[in-house]
Write a protein that holds these residues in place. Structure first.
Motif, PDB file in Angstrom:
ATOM      1  N   LEU A 215       0.816  -1.217   0.000  1.00 13.82           N
ATOM      2  CA  LEU A 215       0.000   0.000   0.000  1.00 13.82           C
ATOM      3  C   LEU A 215       0.849   1.267   0.000  1.00 13.82           C
ATOM      4  CD1 LEU A 215      -2.688  -1.115   2.589  1.00 13.82           C
ATOM      5  CD2 LEU A 215      -2.980  -0.943   0.116  1.00 13.82           C
ATOM      6  N   GLN A 224      -2.291  -1.124  -7.301  1.00 14.00           N
ATOM      7  CA  GLN A 224      -3.238  -1.217  -8.403  1.00 14.00           C
ATOM      8  C   GLN A 224      -2.893  -2.336  -9.370  1.00 14.00           C
ATOM      9  OE1 GLN A 224      -1.665   1.460  -7.310  1.00 14.00           O
ATOM     10  NE2 GLN A 224      -3.004   3.239  -7.148  1.00 14.00           N
ATOM     11  N   LYS A 289      -5.329   0.154 -12.781  1.00 14.01           N
ATOM     12  CA  LYS A 289      -6.528  -0.597 -12.402  1.00 14.01           C
ATOM     13  C   LYS A 289      -7.289  -1.088 -13.630  1.00 14.01           C
ATOM     14  CE  LYS A 289     -10.189   1.584 -11.056  1.00 14.01           C
ATOM     15  NZ  LYS A 289     -11.116   2.434 -10.283  1.00 14.01           N
ATOM     16  N   ALA A 325     -11.107  -3.829  -4.908  1.00 12.26           N
ATOM     17  CA  ALA A 325     -11.009  -2.487  -4.325  1.00 12.26           C
ATOM     18  C   ALA A 325     -11.482  -2.479  -2.877  1.00 12.26           C
ATOM     19  CB  ALA A 325     -11.823  -1.498  -5.156  1.00 12.26           C
ATOM     20  N   MET A 326     -12.585  -3.183  -2.594  1.00  9.50           N
ATOM     21  CA  MET A 326     -13.084  -3.235  -1.225  1.00  9.50           C
ATOM     22  C   MET A 326     -12.110  -3.969  -0.302  1.00  9.50           C
ATOM     23  SD  MET A 326     -17.213  -3.792  -1.532  1.00  9.50           S
ATOM     24  CE  MET A 326     -17.101  -5.261  -2.544  1.00  9.50           C
ATOM     25  N   ARG A 328      -8.831  -4.300  -0.759  1.00  8.46           N
ATOM     26  CA  ARG A 328      -7.652  -3.451  -0.583  1.00  8.46           C
ATOM     27  C   ARG A 328      -7.936  -2.317   0.393  1.00  8.46           C
ATOM     28  NH1 ARG A 328      -6.247  -0.796  -5.891  1.00  8.46           N
ATOM     29  NH2 ARG A 328      -7.545   0.891  -5.122  1.00  8.46           N
ATOM     30  N   GLU A 329      -9.147  -1.738   0.301  1.00  9.30           N
ATOM     31  CA  GLU A 329      -9.516  -0.658   1.199  1.00  9.30           C
ATOM     32  C   GLU A 329      -9.599  -1.155   2.641  1.00  9.30           C
ATOM     33  OE1 GLU A 329     -10.675   3.061   2.707  1.00  9.30           O
ATOM     34  OE2 GLU A 329      -9.603   2.423   0.907  1.00  9.30           O
ATOM     35  N   CYS A 331      -7.798  -3.504   3.902  1.00  8.75           N
ATOM     36  CA  CYS A 331      -6.400  -3.598   4.333  1.00  8.75           C
ATOM     37  C   CYS A 331      -5.855  -2.218   4.685  1.00  8.75           C
ATOM     38  CB  CYS A 331      -5.547  -4.227   3.231  1.00  8.75           C
ATOM     39  SG  CYS A 331      -5.835  -5.984   2.959  1.00  8.75           S
ATOM     40  N   ARG A 332      -6.190  -1.231   3.858  1.00 13.51           N
ATOM     41  CA  ARG A 332      -5.698   0.127   4.131  1.00 13.51           C
ATOM     42  C   ARG A 332      -6.221   0.627   5.469  1.00 13.51           C
ATOM     43  NH1 ARG A 332      -7.118   4.937   4.426  1.00 13.51           N
ATOM     44  NH2 ARG A 332      -9.277   4.432   3.895  1.00 13.51           N
ATOM     45  N   ARG A 333      -7.506   0.375   5.734  1.00 17.68           N
ATOM     46  CA  ARG A 333      -8.067   0.814   7.014  1.00 17.68           C
ATOM     47  C   ARG A 333      -7.380   0.107   8.177  1.00 17.68           C
ATOM     48  NH1 ARG A 333     -13.066   0.244   4.284  1.00 17.68           N
ATOM     49  NH2 ARG A 333     -13.443  -1.687   5.419  1.00 17.68           N
ATOM     50  N   ASP A 336      -3.988   1.696   8.584  1.00 19.76           N
ATOM     51  CA  ASP A 336      -4.105   3.046   9.148  1.00 19.76           C
ATOM     52  C   ASP A 336      -4.459   3.001  10.629  1.00 19.76           C
ATOM     53  OD1 ASP A 336      -3.496   4.097   6.707  1.00 19.76           O
ATOM     54  OD2 ASP A 336      -5.544   4.709   6.201  1.00 19.76           O
TER      55      ASP A 336
END
Length: 423
Positions: A215, A224, A289, A325-326, A328-329, A331-333, A336
């Motif tokens: 990320l 991407q 993407k 995308a969901m 990956r998001e 994972c990002r959350r 963070d």
């Protein structure tokens, strides 16, 4: 094999452009084609995640395609079918089981049947996979296709962070089907694998809290380039279905190179590129993407035993990329939130250390004030408050009253009227 137009399969499930939302119920995705229904049933029979099994199946079917087959030059040059899959889940979540189940779910036959599965090593090792030591410089690649794996993303990070490592750069070249290798002076160490002469896939196990290594390279487009798919299945039935026999998939030898691509896909990719060229408010990395979506669409077409990307393939690939995308998001959350917790803990520790330092400084100043009072009274017994206070350094005078009270309480100093002396 004749190309079949399946655009009518998806007309009720997607917006007109087929790219901007996924079905409200994922049954709409899994039941639209027999091979997709089979993948979901096989996954649940083996207690693995359907999306993860689909990802490995997409990569496996592409591994059977001749490396000379590529995608058209919609932007820049021709694009490779090489694909990267990230299987996302906690440690022990079933990434290895997913790969094993994929081998039994589909019996895939195609132009290439001998693609080995190998652990990722060094950048040089990738090139040597296709051209082992002893390969004559003018000879074709002895190995045409390979699937590389990294069980944990931090293993990949560790390999890539070694001093002098060329791994991450070679992986980026590999994704695009570009030339691999190194033009070293020594013939024995020289490796050159020409573009579009090799087929490659990469499967990486990604624990959400360790996803930062991918990320954090968002500016370089690394996240991407992956299809992020979960190894969890919240809708898994309590009673597993019977395992179906393997479905036979015959991958056609491409009748045309590059692969024909539906106009919808071409238009979406071209529109994004045009907006980027004009400096409009678009994310240029979305180009990665869209290329990834096109690779997924090609794999879906091949799983359907066709050699061209149709409108329905592009639409189905949009669903897969929506899940990606969901995932990956998520994972990002997770990354963070972990960083926020770490920052809060660090701030708390810093505040605690500062408090300790302040307390120690207070203690030091109080001690110096008491010592100063004692020194003055040792030289000048029966002094009053004013001269004692003036004898202290300026920074200690605010502490005079409390220091004198402490000395009296400890019976180090006695007072007679307004005068003070050592006890």
């Amino acid at each position: 094999m004749t190309t079949i137009d399946r655009s009518d399969e998806m007309q009720d499930l997607f917006n007109p452009d087929g790219t901007d939302r996924e079905p409200e119920d994922d049954d709409d995705f899994w039941t639209v084609r027999p091979v997709l229904a089979h993948i979901r049933t096989s996954a649940r029979a083996r207690r693995v995640a359907p999306w993860g099994l689909l990802g490995v199946s997409l990569l496996r079917v592409l591994a059977t395609v001749e490396p000379s087959v590529h995608l058209p030059a919609i932007v820049g040059g021709t694009a490779s079918l090489n694909l990267f899959i990230g299987l996302v889940g906690r440690s022990g979540g079933g990434k290895g089981a997913t790969e094993a189940a994929a081998l039994d779910a589909l019996d895939i036959t195609g132009p290439i049947m001998d693609a080995p599965s190998l652990p990722v090593g060094s950048g040089e090792g990738i090139g040597r996979t296709y051209r082992p030591h002893g390969t004559e410089s003018d000879a074709p690649n002895p190995v045409r296709s390979a699937i590389f794996t990294a069980g944990e993303v931090d293993t990949l990070a560790a390999l890539g962070s070694r001093t002098g490592s060329t791994l991450m750069g070679q992986l980026r070249h590999m994704y695009m089907g570009e030339t691999l290798g190194f033009s070293n002076a020594g013939q024995s160490t020289r490796i050159t694998v020409a573009r579009h002469t090799y087929r490659a896939g990469l499967i990486v196990g990604i624990q959400p809290l360790k996803a930062a290594v991918l990320l954090d390279d968002a500016d370089g487009g690394t996240p991407q380039r992956f299809v992020w798919l979960p190894v969890t299945d919240p809708r898994a039935p309590s009673t597993r279905p019977d395992a179906p026999p393997p479905m036979t998939i015959t991958v056609p030898r491409a009748a045309a190179t590059p692969m024909p691509v539906a106009e919808t896909a071409r238009a979406a990719i071209d529109a994004h590129r045009l907006a980027t060229l004009r400096g409009e408010d678009v994310d240029p990395l979305d180009g990665h993407k869209l290329l990834c979506q096109l690779k997924v669409a090609a794999a879906l077409a091949l799983l359907d035993e066709r050699d061209a990307v149709g409108e329905a393939d592009w639409s189905l690939a949009a669903v897969v990329m929506g899940v990606s995308a969901m995932t990956r998001e998520a994972c990002r959350r997770a990354v963070d939130e972990r960083r926020r917790r770490a920052n809060r803990a660090r701030a708390h520790d810093d505040a605690e250390r500062a408090e300790i330092v302040a307390e120690k400084e207070d203690e030091r100043l109080d001690r110096r004030a008491r010592e100063g009072i004692i020194r003055h009274l040792d030289r000048h017994p029966d002094s009053t408050r004013a001269p004692i206070r003036r004898s202290l350094k300026f920074e200690l005078r605010t502490r005079f009253d409390s220091a004198l009270d402490d000395l009296i309480a400890q019976e180090v100093v006695t007072s007679i009227g307004d005068t003070f002396r050592l006890a």
